[in-house]
Design a protein around this motif. Structure first.
Motif, PDB file in Angstrom:
ATOM      1  N   LEU A 174       0.795  -1.139  -0.043  1.00  0.00           N
ATOM      2  CA  LEU A 174       0.016   0.047  -0.109  1.00  0.00           C
ATOM      3  C   LEU A 174       0.815   1.262  -0.034  1.00  0.00           C
ATOM      4  O   LEU A 174       0.528   2.134  -0.691  1.00  0.00           O
ATOM      5  N   ALA A 175       1.986   1.227   0.890  1.00  0.00           N
ATOM      6  CA  ALA A 175       2.790   2.343   0.893  1.00  0.00           C
ATOM      7  C   ALA A 175       3.549   2.627  -0.410  1.00  0.00           C
ATOM      8  O   ALA A 175       3.627   3.799  -1.042  1.00  0.00           O
ATOM      9  N   LEU A 176       3.887   1.729  -1.143  1.00  0.00           N
ATOM     10  CA  LEU A 176       4.498   1.734  -2.572  1.00  0.00           C
ATOM     11  C   LEU A 176       3.513   2.224  -3.528  1.00  0.00           C
ATOM     12  O   LEU A 176       4.039   2.782  -4.559  1.00  0.00           O
ATOM     13  N   ALA A 177       2.422   1.763  -3.398  1.00  0.00           N
ATOM     14  CA  ALA A 177       1.458   2.122  -4.244  1.00  0.00           C
ATOM     15  C   ALA A 177       1.163   3.747  -4.180  1.00  0.00           C
ATOM     16  O   ALA A 177       1.053   4.167  -5.381  1.00  0.00           O
ATOM     17  N   VAL A 178       1.032   4.266  -3.108  1.00  0.00           N
ATOM     18  CA  VAL A 178       0.925   5.652  -2.881  1.00  0.00           C
ATOM     19  C   VAL A 178       2.132   6.469  -3.432  1.00  0.00           C
ATOM     20  O   VAL A 178       1.963   7.370  -4.199  1.00  0.00           O
ATOM     21  N   GLN A 179       3.205   5.867  -3.016  1.00  0.00           N
ATOM     22  CA  GLN A 179       4.473   6.580  -3.516  1.00  0.00           C
ATOM     23  C   GLN A 179       4.666   6.562  -4.943  1.00  0.00           C
ATOM     24  O   GLN A 179       5.092   7.399  -5.516  1.00  0.00           O
TER      25      GLN A 179
END
Length: 436
Positions: free
Chosen positions: A257-262
């Motif tokens: 989820l963090a990589l998707a947002v980034q």
């Protein structure tokens, strides 16, 4: 030496494999399409994106135990067909709403929950269905081939998903996901396997003669679900595998989820880059799954499983720490980390699945696997909602490092369990309900 027979000699497996491949191809495109749909098409915040993702995986907490009982009581093939049809139709509806600019976050959340519910049903039925027509000496090879195919599709599907999103928008990619499920339903409908009637059992009577059907009918679904959890908790091997999967899923959900947002929300070519990084994981998993039978024959289940977990579970943390200190290597650093992580997972997945399938009597597979899914996949919903909170509080990089650290810790339960000493699969099957 451990005996491993080719699953291609089983005609029903070839059709089953084809259906799973089509379903998986659509799902892999959807793995990129869904977060892109929420973050790009709907302009969602990180927290709103986490709500949609949480809704997709929350059914693993909400309905897993109940569906485990259903799977043990009913033929599995019709359940898989139903799940595929419902998922395909719902995704097609989401595509139409998005293309007509009428899709909202609440509607996306509701659709995600319904799709996730059907995914729980499909996966529980799938797990219990395969051992019914694949012999035990071919089961490791069958799971290895399925894992290899899934890895190959992950390699292609993630890249294709990113390309479709980048070129023709996320709703079109969602439509591809729908087509995959509908095609799978049609193929499974052609599969002709005579499923034996369910055999009644309880945690206390699993080693005794089966009870009469009337006795089983009197038992509540809650009691049967509780029996599944009891067996899972008291079995030292299954307990360790469930703990590993729970920690890994919890951390992986936060990381992704963090990589998707980034990437999706922060980079102009985000969908392509995100798809490429995930593709590296698929390449590693493909190689690992192809090596899995050979490593199993050479070193035995336990040793190769443990080493592969150490490599696969630790690589994301090392990669994220490097990226945190040197942001310029974001893409190559994550690509290598995902490649190594996939390699370890590819070796481990087919082995752990085979162990879980053969460690239990057939009449218990549905509900014990439901308990396994409850604790392991249930961790996804917690990770999804916590991931949104962490991203909001400490940013995507800090949240990604936190998630990767949890993944690295996931190896510990297996390292401390009897799993590491397993040499041949018959060692597990001979003590199906072993206790400490």
């Amino acid at each position: 030496m451990t005996t491993v027979t080719s699953a291609w000699t089983v005609p029903s497996f070839r059709l089953f494999w084809s259906a799973g491949a089509l379903s998986r191809l659509g799902a892999e495109v959807g793995e990129i399409a869904l977060p892109a749909l929420t973050l790009i098409t709907l302009g969602a915040t990180a927290m709103e994106a986490s709500w949609v993702r949480t809704a997709l995986v929350a059914p693993f907490l909400a309905v897993t135990l109940w569906f485990g009982v259903v799977v043990d009581r009913r033929p599995r093939r019709p359940l898989m067909i139903l799940a595929d049809w419902v998922r395909g139709i719902l995704l097609a509806a989401v595509c139409v709403l998005a293309l007509t600019n009428t899709l909202t976050i609440p509607v996306a959340v509701g659709a995600a929950f319904a799709i996730g519910t059907m995914t729980v049903l499909y996966q529980l039925a799938d797990f219990s269905f395969l051992p019914q027509f694949v012999p035990e000496d071919a089961l490791v090879d069958a799971n290895s081939k399925i894992t290899a195919t899934e890895s190959a599709i992950e390699t292609a599907g993630s890249g294709v998903g990113g390309l479709i999103v980048q070129a023709v928008t996320a709703p079109v990619a969602i439509a591809v996901n729908a087509v995959g499920y509908l095609a799978s339903a049609l193929l499974i409908g052609r599969l002709r396997v005579t499923e034996p009637p369910p055999e009644p059992a309880t945690a206390e009577t699993a080693d005794r003669p089966a009870a009469s059907p009337s006795t089983v009918a009197e038992r509540s679904a809650i009691a049967e679900a509780r029996d599944g959890l009891k067996v899972l908790i008291r079995h030292p091997i299954l307990r360790a595998l469930a703990a590993e999967a729970s920690l890994w899923n919890f951390g992986h959900e936060i990381l992704m989820l963090a990589l998707a947002v980034q990437m999706l929300a922060g980079l102009p070519a985000g969908p392509l880059i995100f798809g490429a990084v995930v593709t590296c994981g698929g390449i590693g998993a493909l190689v690992g799954s192809l090596l899995s039978p050979r490593l199993t024959r050479r070193f035995g289940y336990g040793r190769s499983l443990l080493v592969s977990l150490i490599v696969g579970n630790t690589a994301p943390l090392i990669g994220m720490v490097i990226v945190a200190f040197i942001p310029a290597v974001l893409v190559p650093g994550l690509a290598v980390a995902f490649l190594l992580s996939g390699l370890g997972s590819g070796v481990a997945d087919s082995q752990s699945t085979s162990i879980r399938q053969l460690a239990l009597p057939a009449e218990f597979r549905g509900r014990v696997n439901a308990g396994y899914r409850l604790v392991s996949w249930g961790a996804l919903s917690i990770g999804a909602i916590l991931g949104g909170t962490l991203i909001t509080l400490i940013g995507p990089v800090g949240a990604a490092v936190s998630g990767a650290a949890l993944m690295a810790l996931a190896t510990v339960p297996v390292a401390l369990s009897p799993v590491r000493g397993i040499r041949a699969i018959n060692e597990v099957a001979a003590d199906r309900l072993g206790e400490d």
